[in-house]
Write an enzyme that holds these catalytic residues in place. Structure first.
Site, mmCIF file in Angstrom:
data_model
loop_
_atom_site.group_PDB
_atom_site.id
_atom_site.type_symbol
_atom_site.label_atom_id
_atom_site.label_comp_id
_atom_site.label_asym_id
_atom_site.label_seq_id
_atom_site.Cartn_x
_atom_site.Cartn_y
_atom_site.Cartn_z
ATOM 1 N N THR A 35 12.155 -7.078 -11.289
ATOM 2 C CA THR A 35 11.551 -8.549 -11.005
ATOM 3 C C THR A 35 10.331 -8.737 -10.576
ATOM 4 O O THR A 35 10.246 -8.486 -9.411
ATOM 5 C CB THR A 35 12.865 -9.854 -11.389
ATOM 6 O OG1 THR A 35 13.409 -9.889 -12.181
ATOM 7 C CG2 THR A 35 11.856 -10.684 -11.756
ATOM 8 N N GLN B 102 -7.521 0.409 3.202
ATOM 9 C CA GLN B 102 -8.928 0.149 4.093
ATOM 10 C C GLN B 102 -10.159 -0.839 3.897
ATOM 11 O O GLN B 102 -11.109 -1.658 4.360
ATOM 12 C CB GLN B 102 -9.109 0.518 5.639
ATOM 13 C CG GLN B 102 -7.893 0.619 6.545
ATOM 14 C CD GLN B 102 -7.096 -0.317 7.267
ATOM 15 O OE1 GLN B 102 -7.668 -1.394 7.404
ATOM 16 N NE2 GLN B 102 -5.831 -0.218 7.958
ATOM 17 N N GLY C 214 0.977 -1.317 0.027
ATOM 18 C CA GLY C 214 0.141 0.496 0.037
ATOM 19 C C GLY C 214 1.111 1.432 -0.355
ATOM 20 O O GLY C 214 0.288 2.021 -0.745
ATOM 21 N N SER C 215 2.125 1.338 0.706
ATOM 22 C CA SER C 215 2.441 2.677 0.704
ATOM 23 C C SER C 215 3.204 3.158 -0.195
ATOM 24 O O SER C 215 3.411 4.274 -1.012
ATOM 25 C CB SER C 215 3.848 2.231 2.517
ATOM 26 O OG SER C 215 3.168 2.045 2.960
ATOM 27 N N ASN D 257 -8.144 4.100 8.329
ATOM 28 C CA ASN D 257 -7.754 2.821 9.561
ATOM 29 C C ASN D 257 -7.921 2.581 11.102
ATOM 30 O O ASN D 257 -7.918 1.601 11.425
ATOM 31 C CB ASN D 257 -5.943 2.370 8.955
ATOM 32 C CG ASN D 257 -5.463 4.263 9.169
ATOM 33 O OD1 ASN D 257 -5.689 4.905 8.499
ATOM 34 N ND2 ASN D 257 -4.709 3.972 9.726
ATOM 35 N N CYS E 73 1.030 1.803 12.786
ATOM 36 C CA CYS E 73 1.476 3.506 12.110
ATOM 37 C C CYS E 73 2.550 4.046 13.440
ATOM 38 O O CYS E 73 3.619 3.878 13.470
ATOM 39 C CB CYS E 73 2.154 3.786 10.936
ATOM 40 S SG CYS E 73 0.262 1.918 9.818
HETATM 41 C C1 LIG Z 1 -2.230 -0.786 6.213
HETATM 42 C C2 LIG Z 1 -2.634 0.959 5.009
HETATM 43 C C3 LIG Z 1 -1.470 1.475 4.151
HETATM 44 C C4 LIG Z 1 -0.072 1.186 4.044
HETATM 45 O O1 LIG Z 1 -0.214 -0.357 3.633
HETATM 46 P P1 LIG Z 1 0.942 -1.237 3.403
HETATM 47 O O2 LIG Z 1 1.324 -2.714 2.796
HETATM 48 O O3 LIG Z 1 1.154 -1.523 5.008
HETATM 49 O O4 LIG Z 1 2.444 -0.355 2.664
HETATM 50 C C5 LIG Z 1 -1.578 2.571 3.497
HETATM 51 N N1 LIG Z 1 -3.237 2.873 3.649
HETATM 52 C C6 LIG Z 1 -3.824 2.855 4.668
HETATM 53 C C7 LIG Z 1 -5.255 3.475 4.558
HETATM 54 C C8 LIG Z 1 -3.738 1.446 5.731
HETATM 55 O O5 LIG Z 1 -4.157 0.772 6.070
#
Ligand SMILES: *Cc1c(COP(=O)(O)O)cnc(C)c1O
Length: 414
Positions: free
Chosen positions: A262, A204, A76-77, A166, A357
């Site tokens: 890759t 989320q 996600g990040s 989140n 986090c």
């Molecule tokens: C967990 C989360 C992320 C980050 O995702 P990762 O896979 O941990 O990098 C970003 N945005 C929200 C809203 C999240 O809950």
């Protein structure tokens, strides 16, 4: 270490979810058997490429997009960084002044309650000279639409608003914002201004909500696997056709040139399978989770004095969802969330304070502060996020344990 005999109740699904055995099974062949590099042109490579493209196609179908609009990332990040840096830098490059368009650097808008990956990307771009605006939310956590409308400037290039929060589970009116952006973009283009791109962080939301990118009206959408019973460090960014962004990882031109390296074939396969499974069952599961969350709150209120829910009300079954079905964020006046979390852990119950986090720093949650809680109040909260394995018996045990601990901790403080 949790002993095997002890009860173990996991209520932190917003932080991580276990990988679904069906996901694991789908990934299995791509570790040691079909291990080829998707870029290789012999049979083993072609097999891997086929699996990768089939995962892409499945994800595209679920979100009503085209396969080439899906860029696989490592979570996600990364998806969020690619969207925000990629769009902003491309816009700056394309501006008439080459990086410094005639209206100054680009201007970016987001909400004050975003995940740190959005907020810190904005902070980094601010240091590079771009302008940023952070929109406040109301006391329930909904983005202030009036403030959002007012924040738009001629030089605005990107609006990033999370689909669901989140910490407090607030679901933002993404489709409504998308419609409004589309409308103002029509006027902007007539006036020779840049088109504003709309990104949503759906990490989320992906397990619970409709991800149809057409009805949401988004240009960019970030999703990850680790919150939807898929593998960690997997994710994708939806990039609408015709939306040009720059890569943040340069390499051999994989993922349409937007993400060198890759490909994680097993990860992509797992992510696609996980998304398919959660989306197929989401309406039924949402209903079950809403009932459980409602039951928790009702029982907890009967047994714990002063307990208060932060964020939007628990959703009503037949109505539109305003809060993620699995999210419970509660204030317990006179009780430190951090201490409570540790005691609950000893009792075999995993919960979180604020968000995973930011909890190592023990700073009060920026989300709760934005809602209007004082730093002290923000530290007197815990978040419980239910999941697929959560049962009514788990809720009963949790409320009972919580009630006992709160009583003890309040006594100690007096
Ligand atoms: C967990 C989360 C992320 C980050 O995702 P990762 O896979 O941990 O990098 C970003 N945005 C929200 C809203 C999240 O809950």
């Amino acid at each position: 270490m949790q002993s095997k005999l002890k009860k173990f109740i996991y209520l932190d699904h917003a932080a991580a979810t276990p990988v679904d055995p069906r996901v694991k099974k789908a990934m299995e062949p791509f570790w040691s058997d079909n291990f080829g590099n998707p870029s290789s042109l012999y049979q083993k490579g072609i097999e891997a490429k086929k699996a990768l493209e089939s995962a892409r196609k499945n994800i595209a179908e679920i979100i009503n997009a085209r396969p080439k609009e899906i860029v696989f990332t490592a979570g996600g990040s990364e998806s969020v960084n690619l969207a925000i840096f990629g769009a902003t830098r491309m816009n700056a490059d394309n501006s008439p002044a080459g990086g410094t368009d005639k209206h100054g650097f680009g201007h970016l808008i987001t909400s004050a309650i975003e995940h740190p990956c959005v907020l810190n990307s904005f902070e980094a771009l601010k240091k590079e000279g771009f302008k940023t605006t952070f929109i406040p939310v109301d006391h329930e956590g909904f983005v202030n639409f009036t403030a959002l409308k007012k924040a738009v400037r001629p030089e605005t290039t990107l609006i990033s608003i999370m689909y669901a929060n989140n910490e407090i589970g607030a679901i933002q009116p993404v489709a409504e914002i998308g419609k409004w952006i589309k409308r103002i973009n029509t006027e902007r283009i007539q006036n020779g201004l840049t088109r504003i791109l709309f990104h949503t962080d759906a990490c989320q939301a992906a397990g619970f909500l409709n991800l149809n990118v057409e009805s949401l009206g988004v240009d960019l959408m970030s999703v990850n696997g680790s919150k939807i019973y898929g593998p960690k460090q997997t994710g994708f960014l939806y990039v609408k056709s015709g939306v040009a962004i720059k890569p943040i990882i340069y390499g051999g031109g994989q993922e349409g040139g937007l993400r060198g390296g890759t490909e994680n074939v097993a990860g992509a396969v797992g992510l696609a399978r996980a998304l398919e499974l959660v989306q197929k069952n989401r309406l039924k599961e949402n209903e079950r989770l809403i009932n459980l969350a409602d039951y928790f709150l009702t029982t907890a209120k009967k047994n714990i004095s002063g307990i208060k829910l932060n964020g939007p009300a628990i959703s009503k079954l037949d109505n539109q969802l305003f809060r993620l079905p699995n999210n419970i964020n509660i204030s317990l006046p006179g009780v430190e969330g951090e201490a409570l979390m540790i005691y609950l852990d000893s009792a075999g119950i995993c919960v979180s304070t604020g968000s995973a986090c930011s909890s190592p720093k023990n700073d009060p949650s920026h989300v709760l502060l934005t809602l209007g809680l004082t730093p002290k109040q923000a530290k007197e909260t815990i978040r419980l996020t239910l999941g697929r394995m959560t049962t009514k018996a788990d809720i009963d045990y949790t409320v009972k344990t919580l009630a006992g601990l709160v009583k003890q901790l309040r006594k100690v403080r007096r």
